[in-house]
Design a protein around this motif. Structure first.
Motif, PDB file in Angstrom:
ATOM      1  N   VAL A 261       0.955  -1.343   0.064  1.00 22.21           N
ATOM      2  CA  VAL A 261       0.043  -0.070  -0.072  1.00 22.21           C
ATOM      3  C   VAL A 261       0.912   1.175  -0.149  1.00 22.21           C
ATOM      4  O   VAL A 261       2.074   1.223   0.495  1.00 22.21           O
ATOM      5  N   ARG A 262       0.394   2.229  -0.439  1.00 27.55           N
ATOM      6  CA  ARG A 262       0.910   3.645  -0.498  1.00 27.55           C
ATOM      7  C   ARG A 262      -0.020   4.529   0.428  1.00 27.55           C
ATOM      8  O   ARG A 262      -0.909   4.718   0.412  1.00 27.55           O
ATOM      9  N   ILE A 263       0.978   4.974   1.459  1.00 23.86           N
ATOM     10  CA  ILE A 263       0.461   5.903   2.399  1.00 23.86           C
ATOM     11  C   ILE A 263       0.963   7.322   2.346  1.00 23.86           C
ATOM     12  O   ILE A 263       2.265   7.583   2.394  1.00 23.86           O
ATOM     13  N   THR A 264       0.263   8.233   2.183  1.00 20.27           N
ATOM     14  CA  THR A 264       0.537   9.588   2.193  1.00 20.27           C
ATOM     15  C   THR A 264      -0.131  10.568   3.061  1.00 20.27           C
ATOM     16  O   THR A 264      -1.400  10.774   3.186  1.00 20.27           O
ATOM     17  N   PRO A 265       0.728  11.134   4.151  1.00 21.26           N
ATOM     18  CA  PRO A 265       0.311  12.271   5.002  1.00 21.26           C
ATOM     19  C   PRO A 265      -0.258  13.264   4.350  1.00 21.26           C
ATOM     20  O   PRO A 265       0.317  14.043   3.685  1.00 21.26           O
ATOM     21  N   TYR A 266      -1.696  13.868   4.687  1.00 20.69           N
ATOM     22  CA  TYR A 266      -1.824  15.277   4.196  1.00 20.69           C
ATOM     23  C   TYR A 266      -1.274  16.223   4.806  1.00 20.69           C
ATOM     24  O   TYR A 266      -1.042  17.374   3.969  1.00 20.69           O
ATOM     25  N   ALA A 267      -0.427  15.976   5.597  1.00 22.06           N
ATOM     26  CA  ALA A 267       0.666  17.107   6.187  1.00 22.06           C
ATOM     27  C   ALA A 267       1.886  17.217   5.380  1.00 22.06           C
ATOM     28  O   ALA A 267       2.440  18.314   5.246  1.00 22.06           O
ATOM     29  N   TYR A 268       2.091  16.243   4.641  1.00 27.54           N
ATOM     30  CA  TYR A 268       3.413  16.251   3.577  1.00 27.54           C
ATOM     31  C   TYR A 268       2.722  15.517   2.469  1.00 27.54           C
ATOM     32  O   TYR A 268       2.915  14.329   2.034  1.00 27.54           O
ATOM     33  N   ALA A 269       2.124  16.403   1.476  1.00 24.27           N
ATOM     34  CA  ALA A 269       1.537  15.873   0.327  1.00 24.27           C
ATOM     35  C   ALA A 269       2.655  15.227  -0.628  1.00 24.27           C
ATOM     36  O   ALA A 269       2.452  14.428  -1.321  1.00 24.27           O
ATOM     37  N   ASP A 270       3.959  15.426  -0.550  1.00 29.96           N
ATOM     38  CA  ASP A 270       4.950  15.117  -1.424  1.00 29.96           C
ATOM     39  C   ASP A 270       5.907  13.786  -0.615  1.00 29.96           C
ATOM     40  O   ASP A 270       6.523  13.604  -1.225  1.00 29.96           O
ATOM     41  N   LEU A 271       5.256  13.362   0.345  1.00 39.15           N
ATOM     42  CA  LEU A 271       5.725  12.429   0.840  1.00 39.15           C
ATOM     43  C   LEU A 271       4.883  10.931   0.834  1.00 39.15           C
ATOM     44  O   LEU A 271       3.848  10.928   1.212  1.00 39.15           O
ATOM     45  N   THR A 272       5.552   9.913   0.520  1.00 39.11           N
ATOM     46  CA  THR A 272       4.816   8.688   0.350  1.00 39.11           C
ATOM     47  C   THR A 272       5.529   7.556   0.962  1.00 39.11           C
ATOM     48  O   THR A 272       6.739   7.520   0.543  1.00 39.11           O
ATOM     49  N   ILE A 273       4.862   7.075   1.773  1.00 35.37           N
ATOM     50  CA  ILE A 273       5.619   5.596   2.549  1.00 35.37           C
ATOM     51  C   ILE A 273       4.865   4.480   1.922  1.00 35.37           C
ATOM     52  O   ILE A 273       3.800   4.372   2.058  1.00 35.37           O
ATOM     53  N   ILE A 274       5.843   3.467   1.837  1.00 38.44           N
ATOM     54  CA  ILE A 274       5.439   2.177   1.292  1.00 38.44           C
ATOM     55  C   ILE A 274       4.772   1.234   2.562  1.00 38.44           C
ATOM     56  O   ILE A 274       5.928   1.142   3.435  1.00 38.44           O
ATOM     57  N   GLY A 275       3.885   0.807   2.639  1.00 37.21           N
ATOM     58  CA  GLY A 275       3.381  -0.024   3.872  1.00 37.21           C
ATOM     59  C   GLY A 275       3.018  -1.353   3.420  1.00 37.21           C
ATOM     60  O   GLY A 275       3.011  -1.550   2.086  1.00 37.21           O
ATOM     61  N   GLU A 276       2.591  -2.276   4.379  1.00 36.32           N
ATOM     62  CA  GLU A 276       2.200  -3.553   4.086  1.00 36.32           C
ATOM     63  C   GLU A 276       0.944  -3.863   4.796  1.00 36.32           C
ATOM     64  O   GLU A 276       0.635  -3.491   5.943  1.00 36.32           O
ATOM     65  N   LEU A 277      -0.089  -4.493   3.938  1.00 41.62           N
ATOM     66  CA  LEU A 277      -1.322  -4.901   4.856  1.00 41.62           C
ATOM     67  C   LEU A 277      -1.127  -6.253   5.504  1.00 41.62           C
ATOM     68  O   LEU A 277      -0.485  -7.235   5.135  1.00 41.62           O
ATOM     69  N   THR A 278      -1.518  -5.859   6.755  1.00 38.13           N
ATOM     70  CA  THR A 278      -1.397  -7.086   8.023  1.00 38.13           C
ATOM     71  C   THR A 278      -2.425  -7.651   8.377  1.00 38.13           C
ATOM     72  O   THR A 278      -2.428  -8.682   8.704  1.00 38.13           O
ATOM     73  N   GLN A 279      -3.565  -6.792   8.414  1.00 41.34           N
ATOM     74  CA  GLN A 279      -4.947  -7.554   8.919  1.00 41.34           C
ATOM     75  C   GLN A 279      -5.975  -7.162   8.046  1.00 41.34           C
ATOM     76  O   GLN A 279      -6.129  -6.042   7.626  1.00 41.34           O
ATOM     77  N   ILE A 280      -6.983  -8.152   7.709  1.00 42.21           N
ATOM     78  CA  ILE A 280      -8.298  -7.732   7.144  1.00 42.21           C
ATOM     79  C   ILE A 280      -9.423  -8.231   8.086  1.00 42.21           C
ATOM     80  O   ILE A 280      -9.484  -9.436   8.372  1.00 42.21           O
ATOM     81  N   ASN A 281     -10.192  -7.535   8.498  1.00 43.01           N
ATOM     82  CA  ASN A 281     -11.205  -7.806   9.538  1.00 43.01           C
ATOM     83  C   ASN A 281     -12.273  -8.546   8.833  1.00 43.01           C
ATOM     84  O   ASN A 281     -12.990  -7.957   7.782  1.00 43.01           O
ATOM     85  N   PRO A 282     -12.561 -10.020   9.104  1.00 46.33           N
ATOM     86  CA  PRO A 282     -13.711 -10.835   8.198  1.00 46.33           C
ATOM     87  C   PRO A 282     -14.884 -10.593   8.760  1.00 46.33           C
ATOM     88  O   PRO A 282     -15.868 -11.316   9.025  1.00 46.33           O
TER      89      PRO A 282
END
Length: 390
Positions: A261-282
């Motif tokens: 997943v790509r995570i972009t904070p609204y406080a830093y519009a030019d910053l994108t952090i790569i994350g990983e999906l760890t949980q999906i609530n069934p």
């Protein structure tokens, strides 16, 4: 059509309209004057017509010159070859960042004042470091009394054992039931409990970090009693953060644990952090939403707990004709893409299907190998002359 104006005075007009005014049968001189005037008017009319012709010709030359200048204008554009590639189908959601490890710390006792506060909000701390201390005079004194009581109880226990003919140092041969009764009578067990409690109270008079992190929510002041029912401070491990967000139930089949997943904070519009999906609530809630959790690193410590972020989950769709969004413009409310052919911009009506934040899938109107114009295309016309820039 242009109209030529020739100005005559009132005498000239009168003469032209009524030449008899100059004519008298008895006067040959008047006849000669009339002929001269007629000749003068004929010359004047010829000069006026020639002048008008020259003006029209000049105007025509200027007009053709302007047209030539407009037609010579060349637009500067940027182009790219159109080819089959992977299209990133996007699921976009919003969420909040939370610390993966977070601990709210309290003093066990609120009867002693805070003597020292060694850290402030936002400061980094290592596991085991002291954050704040209580005044420990009373606690130290209580520990000494407990130690003394323990020594006294130990002597009393030995006296009981010796009085019954047992060797106090050889407890193996003493019946277990008798040992238990002797410990109770001598107060030995209670002395041990009091000593352990006094040692524990002294230990917890110092607030220590349970893990590496940063200090947050520390608002107390030294030389005041700590809050009895409130958190004294919080330690947050901000090296890893998790973000909780929701997706629609019809998007469940496109996500899976371990997906990027790509995570972009609204406080830093030019910053994108790569994350990983760890949980999906069934479980689907009453609004048709499913809760999902992803984890990301925070190497530069720019992210903070509670930040609002945008999350983008991508699914690759192979073998698609993908164009950048800026390549598509509207003409007569219809989508158009300009292509480059022999130095001319060609107008192409297109149809699109899916889109993401940067591109469209083209389903009709273009072919692989076309050279599409994606910049400088806003004011182009069909067959406009263009020049490619880098």
């Amino acid at each position: 059509m242009k109209i030529c104006h020739i100005n005559f005075n009132s005498m000239q007009i009168s003469t032209i309209m009524n030449p008899k005014r100059l004519t008298k049968p008895s006067s040959f001189k008047n006849i000669r004057v009339m002929n001269q005037v007629s000749l003068f008017l004929l010359v004047l009319l010829s000069v006026g017509l020639i002048s008008c012709g020259n003006k029209n010709k000049s105007t025509s030359v200027d007009s053709s010159s302007d047209s030539a200048e407009i037609s010579d204008q060349i637009a500067e554009v940027k182009v790219a070859p159109l080819k089959y590639s992977d299209f990133s189908k996007e699921i976009i959601s919003n969420g909040k960042l939370k610390a993966l490890y977070k601990s709210d710390l309290r003093f066990r006792s609120s009867s002693e004042v805070v003597s020292d506060i060694l850290f402030k909000n936002g400061m980094s701390i290592k596991k085991g470091q002291v954050i704040a201390k209580l005044d420990n005079f009373t606690l130290l004194n209580s520990l000494k009394q407990s130690q003394e009581q323990f020594e006294r109880a130990k002597i009393d226990l030995q006296d009981i054992l010796i009085g019954q003919g047992y060797n106090a140092k050889d407890t193996i041969n003493i019946p277990k039931e008798f040992i238990n009764v002797a410990r109770i009578k001598s107060g030995y067990n209670k002395a041990i409990a009091d000593l352990e409690m006094s040692s524990y109270n002294l230990k917890v008079s110092e607030l220590r970090a349970p893990f590496d992190g940063v200090i947050a929510n520390l608002f107390s002041k030294a030389n005041n009693l700590p809050p009895a029912s409130e958190v004294f401070c919080t330690v947050i491990d901000d090296r890893k953060l998790e973000v909780e967000f929701t997706i629609l139930e019809n998007e469940l089949n496109t996500v899976k644990v371990g997906q990027t997943v790509r995570i972009t904070p609204y406080a830093y519009a030019d910053l994108t952090i790569i994350g990983e999906l760890t949980q999906i609530n069934p479980l689907v809630d009453q609004h048709g939403m499913i809760r999902v959790i992803a984890v990301c690193d925070n190497p530069d410590h720019k992210l903070a707990e509670g930040m609002n972020v945008k999350i983008v989950i991508e699914e690759k769709i192979p073998n698609q004709l993908v164009i950048p969004k800026q390549a598509l413009v509207l003409r007569s409310e219809k989508p158009v893409v300009f292509t480059l052919s022999s130095g001319l911009a060609k107008w192409n009506y297109v149809e699109t299907s899916m889109e993401n934040t940067t591109s469209f899938i083209v389903t009709k109107g273009l072919n692989a190998g076309d050279t599409i114009i994606y910049e400088g295309n806003l004011n182009l016309a069909h067959d406009a002359r263009v020049i490619v820039i880098k």
